[in-house]
Design an enzyme around this catalytic site. Sequence first.
Site, short mmCIF file in Angstrom:
data_model
loop_
_atom_site.label_atom_id
_atom_site.label_comp_id
_atom_site.label_asym_id
_atom_site.label_seq_id
_atom_site.Cartn_x
_atom_site.Cartn_y
_atom_site.Cartn_z
CB CYS A 22 -0.92 0.12 1.30
SG CYS A 22 -0.10 -0.34 2.68
CE LYS A 47 27.55 23.62 -9.69
NZ LYS A 47 27.76 24.19 -8.35
#
Length: 477
Positions: A158, A357
């Site tokens: 669940c 980067k």
Amino acid sequence: MNLAGKKILLGVSGGIAVYKSCELLRLLQKKGATVRVCMTDAATEFVAPLTFASLSKCPVYLKNGAVEARPFQHIDFPRWADLYLVVPATANVIGKFACGIADDPVSLCFMSCTCPRVIAPAMNVAMYNSPAVKRNLEILRGFEETTVLESPAGELACGEVGQGRLMEPAEIVAYLDDRRALTTNKFTEPAEVNVAEKGEGFPLASAAGASSATPSPVLSNAEASGGHPRNAPEPPAFPVAQDIDPTQDPSLPGHGKKVLLTAGRTEEAIDPVRYISNRSSGKTAVALASVFYANGFEVEVVAGPMEAAFPGGVAVSRVQSAREMHDAVMSRLESVDAVVHCAAVADYRPAHAADSKIKDSRSQLTIELVPNPNILRDCTAARASRATDAAGDARRQVIVGFALETDNFKQHAAEKLEKSGADALLLNAPVASDSGFGHDCVRYALVRPHAGIPEMHMGSKVDLAQEIVHFVLNELG
Ligand SMILES: Cc1cc2nc3c(=O)[nH]c(=O)nc-3n(C[C@H](O)[C@H](O)[C@H](O)COP(=O)(O)O)c2cc1C
């Protein structure tokens, strides 16, 4: 306990973990045991009795069973058995066992069996911790010849986390197999069982080698004090289905067939440390790989980044980006009978990935995106050109795509199916708080050409996988 030659009755009650009982059944058979199955009505909602009947080669004992079945199954089955295993055991049947209610095959067999009983509970953590279940399990532990296996903690079907998971089938087998885990037990024949009756049964069962002239040793005096046996080590952790290779089993429907799956997500580099991706966990692909493999298919997976792990026996090639996935799939295409495109592939990628980067300049940054190759369409196009090259003589190849939508489900699915040229599309809605990404359940529908778009329904990812495997098997004939 040497499981070779043992007769094991498997009681299956109605929890989400029922599919794991199929694996357990096969593991027991691989150990040389003969298995028969009884099921509650609720269990048949999760996995069809036909699956258990086919695997066990024996009719399943059902509440409203076939009329040709023998009328005293509730006595015959438990009497035949050396051991009664209830896997998974729901809160409901546990309550019935504890209170002496016997109104379905699983609880009837529990009441009428004289052999040792091993129960593996599986349920939601709140149910597991409820006073009623705790009390009922305590009562069962006090019953003679009854062992309650520990429910491990972890992520539950669940989506919640806590105790209540089903003990893994391989661990259940390891527990039974491990003589050291049974040091408190004697191996004796229960006096009330008529040995001459053991090994008798349905004609189909004899095909599975059920009968044995010598009485089989049975477990007795199961531990009454707790989930694990007294003075016994924890059951060893076994890799799942370690000694099983379903691809070698000619009785399985996928025997001799090969399926290629794509799995996980893709990551499209912006710079060396950043990327564009999505929230796919890869759980659906793992369910698909497991169900295809269990049906005898040779399974090859091209997988992008993902959290879920594949079972042993499945060949996995790792890729990062959509273009890598495209190339890996196209190079494998010709050798497979079916392709299921389960991966959540990025539709777009940055036009240029920076070599270093990108620095924070505090000003607006625009990233130009360009479309990635459409792997599904390229596969159906390649299939069409192969068929043309071979003047329509090409081997049948089934192609199933996935349509992951968040709105206008039917319209988008219809358009995608038509454009893709796939044999079917698995329409799914993975964005919800209780299902989809990262969960074990999802809303889905299998959409086929010229068949209208069915309503989506909620099901486990294993249900979804079973539906696709069924479809592929039908298409392959
Ligand atoms: C999707 C779904 C999953 C369920 N999973 C479990 C479960 O894991 N354990 C459990 O005790 N009950 C579970 N239930 C509830 C049982 O199915 C229900 O109590 C049923 O009456 C059990 O019948 P049985 O014990 O006769 O098999 C689930 C119900 C649904 C609808």
